[in-house]
Design a protein around this motif. Structure first.
Motif, mmCIF file in Angstrom:
data_model
loop_
_atom_site.group_PDB
_atom_site.id
_atom_site.type_symbol
_atom_site.label_atom_id
_atom_site.label_comp_id
_atom_site.label_asym_id
_atom_site.label_seq_id
_atom_site.Cartn_x
_atom_site.Cartn_y
_atom_site.Cartn_z
ATOM 1 N N LYS A 172 0.811 -1.214 0.000
ATOM 2 C CA LYS A 172 0.000 0.000 0.000
ATOM 3 C C LYS A 172 0.845 1.264 0.000
ATOM 4 O O LYS A 172 0.347 2.346 -0.335
ATOM 5 C CB LYS A 172 -0.941 0.005 1.208
ATOM 6 N N ASP A 242 -7.218 -11.451 -9.379
ATOM 7 C CA ASP A 242 -7.893 -10.840 -8.233
ATOM 8 C C ASP A 242 -8.498 -11.902 -7.312
ATOM 9 O O ASP A 242 -8.710 -13.046 -7.704
ATOM 10 C CB ASP A 242 -8.993 -9.901 -8.744
ATOM 11 N N LYS A 243 -8.756 -11.508 -6.078
ATOM 12 C CA LYS A 243 -9.500 -12.290 -5.072
ATOM 13 C C LYS A 243 -8.753 -13.502 -4.549
ATOM 14 O O LYS A 243 -9.349 -14.363 -3.909
ATOM 15 C CB LYS A 243 -10.855 -12.731 -5.636
ATOM 16 N N ASN A 246 -6.033 -11.745 0.410
ATOM 17 C CA ASN A 246 -6.836 -10.791 1.177
ATOM 18 C C ASN A 246 -6.085 -9.465 1.319
ATOM 19 O O ASN A 246 -4.988 -9.420 1.888
ATOM 20 C CB ASN A 246 -7.146 -11.373 2.558
ATOM 21 N N THR A 247 -6.667 -8.399 0.798
ATOM 22 C CA THR A 247 -6.029 -7.076 0.885
ATOM 23 C C THR A 247 -6.854 -6.126 1.738
ATOM 24 O O THR A 247 -6.666 -4.910 1.682
ATOM 25 C CB THR A 247 -5.842 -6.476 -0.525
ATOM 26 N N THR A 248 -7.773 -6.672 2.521
ATOM 27 C CA THR A 248 -8.635 -5.831 3.361
ATOM 28 C C THR A 248 -8.077 -5.755 4.782
ATOM 29 O O THR A 248 -7.104 -6.431 5.131
ATOM 30 C CB THR A 248 -10.065 -6.399 3.402
ATOM 31 N N GLY A 249 -8.729 -4.946 5.603
ATOM 32 C CA GLY A 249 -8.362 -4.865 7.013
ATOM 33 C C GLY A 249 -6.958 -4.347 7.240
ATOM 34 O O GLY A 249 -6.559 -3.322 6.683
ATOM 35 N N ASN A 250 -6.189 -5.086 8.030
ATOM 36 C CA ASN A 250 -4.837 -4.663 8.403
ATOM 37 C C ASN A 250 -3.774 -5.069 7.391
ATOM 38 O O ASN A 250 -2.579 -4.874 7.641
ATOM 39 C CB ASN A 250 -4.471 -5.244 9.775
ATOM 40 N N SER A 251 -4.183 -5.639 6.268
ATOM 41 C CA SER A 251 -3.201 -6.049 5.274
ATOM 42 C C SER A 251 -2.439 -4.834 4.745
ATOM 43 O O SER A 251 -3.011 -3.759 4.552
ATOM 44 C CB SER A 251 -3.907 -6.754 4.107
ATOM 45 N N ASN A 252 -1.139 -5.009 4.536
ATOM 46 C CA ASN A 252 -0.338 -3.918 3.966
ATOM 47 C C ASN A 252 -0.251 -4.023 2.448
ATOM 48 O O ASN A 252 0.564 -3.365 1.820
ATOM 49 C CB ASN A 252 1.055 -3.895 4.583
ATOM 50 N N CYS A 254 -2.319 -4.164 -1.489
ATOM 51 C CA CYS A 254 -3.499 -3.748 -2.244
ATOM 52 C C CYS A 254 -3.418 -4.341 -3.644
ATOM 53 O O CYS A 254 -2.340 -4.751 -4.099
ATOM 54 C CB CYS A 254 -3.614 -2.221 -2.309
ATOM 55 N N LYS A 256 -4.527 -3.656 -7.703
ATOM 56 C CA LYS A 256 -4.982 -2.687 -8.691
ATOM 57 C C LYS A 256 -5.168 -3.391 -10.037
ATOM 58 O O LYS A 256 -4.246 -4.064 -10.524
ATOM 59 C CB LYS A 256 -3.971 -1.552 -8.851
#
Length: 296
Positions: A172, A242-243, A246-252, A254, A256
């Motif tokens: 990120k 994609d998918k 996991n790139t949500t929450g506290n994940s560093n 992302c 694109k």
């Protein structure tokens, strides 16, 4: 060659000792040694190097081990298929697949089928399209879930209505993380981590608009989870689907998407003219039912 003798040979290859193999097989050493010597005489090849401390395989022995494993697996698979009955369907279903979120479609079909036929068991093998098709051609798996453009003319198949989306997995705090989409030019000077399959994917090659030799391919991968660990350390950018991470929450991390968008088609394949086992045929019917349920 007798399947039983091949099983003896595999036991010796696994234990690296005729004595230990004999113990595992619950037989004495002399008849085991005699069976192995007869096998070498039959093939006209030395298969084993009998050392003081352990037994090692010759080059011919390593080839036989690979083929013997395939033959024994196929025999066990056939025995399981023949043991199934119409009234109480049971058996083993072997599925090979690439990394894709679409595996959840097969998982849902298996879950729904399990309610009616709990004695069906599943074996999932991971690999790119080439490896999946190799196992399929040898009869070691029943179905393959293929990702991306592949010649499927020699198979029966079901095209799935969903598609996977190619993009870039990055930290990120990476410079490209500020962009909504990633263009080919964005990647030309970046350290890239690409899958072995995408490195020979003609669509990916065309999208990048440059020769792969001009790119900075820092690493290649089979499993995107492992590649993601390199990304977390700032090693480079992963071109991936994609998918899968996991790139949500506290994940560093992302994800694109690429622009212009690049999608990967998905299809389930099985060998043409193959007489499916009762378990496999029932699973195929369930897959077709799941597809009908997806229709609007």
């Amino acid at each position: 060659m007798d399947i039983r003798v091949l099983q003896y040979f595999l036991a010796v290859a696994r234990e690296e000792s005729i004595t230990k193999a004999a113990e595992a097989l619950r037989m004495t050493q002399p008849p085991l040694s005699r069976q192995l010597k007869d096998l070498e005489d039959e093939l006209g090849k030395q298969l084993l190097i009998r050392g003081n401390k352990k037994v090692t395989l010759t080059e011919d022995g390593m080839l036989l081990r690979k083929r013997a494993e395939e033959l024994v697996d196929l025999m066990e698979k056939t025995k399981a298929e023949l043991a199934s009955s119409n009234e109480n369907i049971n058996g083993e279903i072997h599925i090979g697949c690439g990394e894709t979120e679409a595996i959840s479609f097969l998982a849902q079909a298996a879950q729904n089928l399990q309610k009616k036929h709990p004695l069906i068991h599943y074996h999932i093998y991971s690999g790119d399209a080439e490896r999946v098709m190799e196992k399929l051609d040898k009869g070691l798996i029943d179905f393959g879930l293929l990702v991306g453009p592949t010649d499927i003319s020699k198979y029966d198949y079901i095209r799935l209505p969903m598609k996977d989306l190619w993009g870039v997995l990055m930290r990120k705090d990476s410079p490209l993380a500020e962009k909504e989409t990633i263009s080919a030019e964005d990647l030309w000077d970046k350290p890239l981590i690409i899958s072995h399959q995408s490195s020979i994917n003609s669509e990916m090659f065309s999208w990048l608009k440059t020769d792969l030799s001009k790119l900075n391919i820092a690493a290649t991968y089979d499993l995107v989870y492992n590649a993601a660990q390199f990304v977390k350390k700032g090693f480079g950018y992963v071109i991936a689907l994609d998918k899968l991470i996991n790139t949500t929450g506290n994940s560093n991390l992302c994800f694109k998407p690429l622009f212009p968008p690049l999608e990967a088609e998905l299809c389930i394949v099985w060998k043409k003219y193959q007489v499916l086992s009762r378990a496999s045929n029932t699973f195929l019917q369930q897959l077709q039912q799941e597809l009908e349920n997806l229709q609007p």
